[in-house]
Design an enzyme around this catalytic site. Structure first.
Site, mmCIF file in Angstrom:
data_model
loop_
_atom_site.group_PDB
_atom_site.id
_atom_site.type_symbol
_atom_site.label_atom_id
_atom_site.label_comp_id
_atom_site.label_asym_id
_atom_site.label_seq_id
_atom_site.Cartn_x
_atom_site.Cartn_y
_atom_site.Cartn_z
ATOM 1 N N HIS A 77 43.717 42.567 37.729
ATOM 2 C CA HIS A 77 44.478 42.854 36.506
ATOM 3 C C HIS A 77 44.614 44.359 36.366
ATOM 4 O O HIS A 77 43.701 45.112 36.684
ATOM 5 C CB HIS A 77 43.734 42.282 35.285
ATOM 6 C CG HIS A 77 44.606 42.088 34.098
ATOM 7 N ND1 HIS A 77 44.942 43.107 33.259
ATOM 8 C CD2 HIS A 77 45.237 40.985 33.630
ATOM 9 C CE1 HIS A 77 45.731 42.639 32.306
ATOM 10 N NE2 HIS A 77 45.935 41.354 32.495
ATOM 11 N N ASP A 79 45.269 33.449 34.592
ATOM 12 C CA ASP A 79 46.035 32.472 35.376
ATOM 13 C C ASP A 79 45.197 31.689 36.369
ATOM 14 O O ASP A 79 45.701 30.743 36.987
ATOM 15 C CB ASP A 79 47.146 33.210 36.147
ATOM 16 C CG ASP A 79 48.165 33.785 35.186
ATOM 17 O OD1 ASP A 79 48.385 35.005 35.198
ATOM 18 O OD2 ASP A 79 48.719 33.009 34.387
HETATM 19 C C1 SDX Z 1 49.145 38.458 34.006
HETATM 20 O O1 SDX Z 1 49.414 42.928 32.073
HETATM 21 C C2 SDX Z 1 49.032 41.846 31.474
HETATM 22 O O2 SDX Z 1 48.442 41.871 30.413
HETATM 23 C C3 SDX Z 1 49.432 40.559 32.164
HETATM 24 C C4 SDX Z 1 48.809 39.271 31.656
HETATM 25 C C5 SDX Z 1 49.321 38.903 30.280
HETATM 26 O O3 SDX Z 1 48.620 38.170 29.578
HETATM 27 O O4 SDX Z 1 50.500 39.255 29.970
HETATM 28 O O5 SDX Z 1 47.405 39.404 31.604
HETATM 29 C C6 SDX Z 1 49.174 38.104 32.562
HETATM 30 O O6 SDX Z 1 50.152 38.838 34.534
HETATM 31 C C7 SDX Z 1 47.849 38.380 34.749
HETATM 32 C C8 SDX Z 1 47.969 38.841 36.237
HETATM 33 C C9 SDX Z 1 48.517 37.660 37.049
HETATM 34 N N1 SDX Z 1 48.827 38.094 38.426
HETATM 35 C C10 SDX Z 1 48.080 37.677 39.461
HETATM 36 O O7 SDX Z 1 47.063 37.010 39.353
HETATM 37 C C11 SDX Z 1 48.631 38.093 40.830
HETATM 38 C C12 SDX Z 1 47.493 38.598 41.735
HETATM 39 N N2 SDX Z 1 47.022 39.884 41.204
HETATM 40 C C13 SDX Z 1 47.680 41.052 41.661
HETATM 41 O O8 SDX Z 1 48.831 41.024 42.346
HETATM 42 C C14 SDX Z 1 47.251 42.342 40.973
HETATM 43 O O9 SDX Z 1 45.890 42.284 40.770
HETATM 44 C C15 SDX Z 1 47.963 42.684 39.674
HETATM 45 C C16 SDX Z 1 49.437 42.698 39.858
HETATM 46 C C17 SDX Z 1 47.602 41.725 38.609
HETATM 47 C C18 SDX Z 1 47.513 44.074 39.252
HETATM 48 O O10 SDX Z 1 47.920 44.934 40.247
HETATM 49 P P1 SDX Z 1 47.688 46.525 40.162
HETATM 50 O O11 SDX Z 1 46.948 46.896 38.942
HETATM 51 O O12 SDX Z 1 49.010 47.162 40.407
HETATM 52 O O13 SDX Z 1 46.692 46.754 41.357
HETATM 53 P P2 SDX Z 1 47.151 47.015 42.854
HETATM 54 O O14 SDX Z 1 48.191 46.021 43.250
HETATM 55 O O15 SDX Z 1 47.465 48.467 42.992
HETATM 56 O O16 SDX Z 1 45.799 46.650 43.652
HETATM 57 C C19 SDX Z 1 44.738 47.602 43.762
HETATM 58 C C20 SDX Z 1 43.962 47.178 45.026
HETATM 59 C C21 SDX Z 1 44.858 47.066 46.262
HETATM 60 O O17 SDX Z 1 44.027 47.232 47.390
HETATM 61 P P3 SDX Z 1 43.979 48.741 48.098
HETATM 62 O O18 SDX Z 1 45.414 49.187 48.281
HETATM 63 O O19 SDX Z 1 43.191 49.599 47.126
HETATM 64 O O20 SDX Z 1 43.256 48.478 49.412
HETATM 65 O O21 SDX Z 1 43.431 45.860 44.821
HETATM 66 C C22 SDX Z 1 44.029 44.962 45.756
HETATM 67 C C23 SDX Z 1 45.287 45.627 46.258
HETATM 68 O O22 SDX Z 1 45.618 45.170 47.556
HETATM 69 N N3 SDX Z 1 44.334 43.736 45.010
HETATM 70 C C24 SDX Z 1 44.135 42.507 45.485
HETATM 71 C C25 SDX Z 1 44.499 41.645 44.431
HETATM 72 N N4 SDX Z 1 44.911 42.363 43.370
HETATM 73 C C26 SDX Z 1 44.791 43.657 43.739
HETATM 74 N N5 SDX Z 1 43.685 42.065 46.685
HETATM 75 C C27 SDX Z 1 43.618 40.709 46.836
HETATM 76 N N6 SDX Z 1 43.957 39.820 45.856
HETATM 77 C C28 SDX Z 1 44.394 40.255 44.650
HETATM 78 N N7 SDX Z 1 44.729 39.388 43.694
#
Ligand code: SDX
Length: 431
Positions: free
Chosen positions: A309, A366
């Site tokens: 998140h 989720d």
């Molecule tokens: C919602 O914003 C809100 O409030 C949203 C929400 C609401 O109520 O409205 O809470 C609802 O959207 C919840 C989130 C649902 N999405 C997911 O579950 C999808 C999976 N999660 C991600 O794609 C990710 O964690 C995000 C999009 C939620 C957040 O992404 P960020 O903050 O942009 O973080 P990032 O993509 O820059 O990741 C940072 C690191 C990366 O690794 P490095 O480049 O440092 O090596 O963490 C890794 C990413 O690869 N990473 C993950 C991961 N999420 C981040 N690795 C594996 N699995 C994951 N789920």
């Protein structure tokens, strides 16, 4: 004690003093409203991870501590004591309703449950297999066509119809959703009943048939109320920020909410609940217990959907509540879902693996919500629609903050241009 109300910035030998805004929970923000005017320089923050776009009184989140409060009330207390309609009132109007106010709001939702009969023809014009989020976005926007008196330009126009517009939106999204479900299966449309409460009426419209009324088990009604309540608002997430952006142009509530539906659909946002189930189903089909999937996620070959998140660097409090409610619902209904076992194992492995721990990746709202909705016979492709139904009160509240702020100011971010510098046109015969 240095003056914490002003920050100073040095650039090219000049000093700029920036006011510091302090929120009611003590979070601080450098106010750069006049930075460009004074310095000619803008700030840059791709993805807005460090940028506050507004002040808001609706929801407070502390991502480090895993705190979520609607209008000051902890989500844990609302989940235990309240229900969706009461929480919707709280999110929109800023206070818990009195018994009279709650009854009046509930009656307004009942009054506005049915949709304009001609909207049925609009449904007919869409393919049977249209994704329900595409239908929801289209139908929410279309409410402005069928209820134009509720779709007025707000910055300068009439604001007296806000209560009716809000109730229309929050009530009719159920009917629209149920109609999309029924028509996709060639089933007769089931109309709302005046005697049923919000969630029971929705499930009635989904699962009754003309000859046999669907009696909603109390445990299912409670589960649906909890799912919608937990999704009611979440401050400046992608879709809510979109709703505010559209509201800032003076657009009506339905147009703004429709833009929120579109933004919510993405798998990184509200679409994640559908993506989680598809991920769990794929893991199950592979005969994997999650170990292989986690190993691939660590190599960047896939994402553990429902994890991570932008704000929560601790457990999403909603995930804790939903995870517990999910176990209880399945146990009460006598459902043994292998996807729940896989989810629990993924959670356990990830929470003990440095890749996830170092990146502060925890289950979000989720991760378990889809397993609950599956147990209530909600089709997977409608999971995000239910997220949208739950989020409507939040979108209404944020639209109202922008539309009725009294000082309309269109949202217009700047950019850093990285394209071609000035060059002259080349006639086609010289290219
Ligand atoms: C919602 O914003 C809100 O409030 C949203 C929400 C609401 O109520 O409205 O809470 C609802 O959207 C919840 C989130 C649902 N999405 C997911 O579950 C999808 C999976 N999660 C991600 O794609 C990710 O964690 C995000 C999009 C939620 C957040 O992404 P960020 O903050 O942009 O973080 P990032 O993509 O820059 O990741 C940072 C690191 C990366 O690794 P490095 O480049 O440092 O090596 O963490 C890794 C990413 O690869 N990473 C993950 C991961 N999420 C981040 N690795 C594996 N699995 C994951 N789920």
């Amino acid at each position: 004690m240095p003056d914490t109300k002003t920050a100073s910035l040095q650039f090219l030998g000049k000093q700029y003093n920036l006011p510091v805004r302090i929120g009611t929970e003590g979070e601080a923000a450098f106010d750069i409203t006049r930075l460009r005017e004074q310095s000619g320089v803008i700030t840059f923050d791709e993805g807005y991870g460090n940028t506050g776009s507004c002040e808001s009184t609706v929801t407070y989140i502390d991502g480090e501590k895993g705190i979520l409060r609607y209008r000051g009330y902890p989500i844990e207390q609302l989940a235990e004591h309240s229900h969706f309609v009461e929480t919707a009132y709280l999110v929109i109007y800023g206070k818990l309703p009195s018994p009279v106010e709650r009854a009046k709001f509930s009656d307004l939702l009942t009054e506005h449950a049915a949709i304009h009969e001609r909207m049925v023809y609009l449904f007919e014009s869409y393919p049977r297999d249209a994704h329900p989020m595409a239908l929801l976005g289209a139908m929410v926007n279309a409410l402005a066509c069928y209820y134009p008196h509720l779709a007025t330009n707000t910055h300068f126009g009439d604001k007296d119809n806000f209560d009716e517009a809000a109730a229309t939106l929050i009530s009719k999204v159920r009917t629209i959703t149920a109609m999309a479900y029924r028509m996709s299966r060639g089933l007769p449309v089931i109309y709302p009943r005046r005697t049923l409460k919000y969630c029971e009426n929705f499930l009635h419209m989904m699962f009754s048939d003309p000859y046999d009324h669907y009696e909603c088990p109390p445990v299912v009604s409670r589960a649906m109320n909890l799912i919608l309540l937990l999704h009611a608002d979440h401050e400046q997430n992608c879709s809510t920020a979109t709703v505010r952006m559209v509201a800032s142009s003076g657009a009506n509530l339905f147009a703004s909410a429709a833009s929120g539906v579109c933004a919510l659909w993405g798998p990184f946002h509200g679409g994640a609940n559908q993506a989680v189930i598809e991920m769990l189903q794929a893991i199950h089909a592979d005969g994997d217990d999650g170990t292989r999937f986690i190993a691939e996620a660590k190599l960047g070959k896939n994402r553990l959907m429902g994890f991570g998140h932008r704000i929560y660097k601790n457990y999403d409090p909603r995930a804790k509540i939903i995870g517990k409610a999910c176990e209880e619902l399945l146990q009460t209904l006598g459902i043994k879902d292998p996807l729940l076992d896989i989810a629990r194992r993924l959670e356990y492995v990830a929470l003990n693996d440095s890749y996830f721990v170092d990146r502060k990746l925890y289950p979000n709202v989720d991760f378990y919500s889809g397993i609950m909705m599956r147990a209530m016979n909600i089709p997977v492709n409608m999971f995000t629609v239910l997220f949208a139904i739950g989020r409507m009160p939040g979108w209404v509240a944020h639209w109202r903050e922008v539309a009725m702020s009294g000082r309309p100011r269109i949202y217009r971010p700047r950019q850093i241009y990285t394209g071609s510098v000035k060059r002259d046109y080349v006639p086609i015969e010289q290219r």
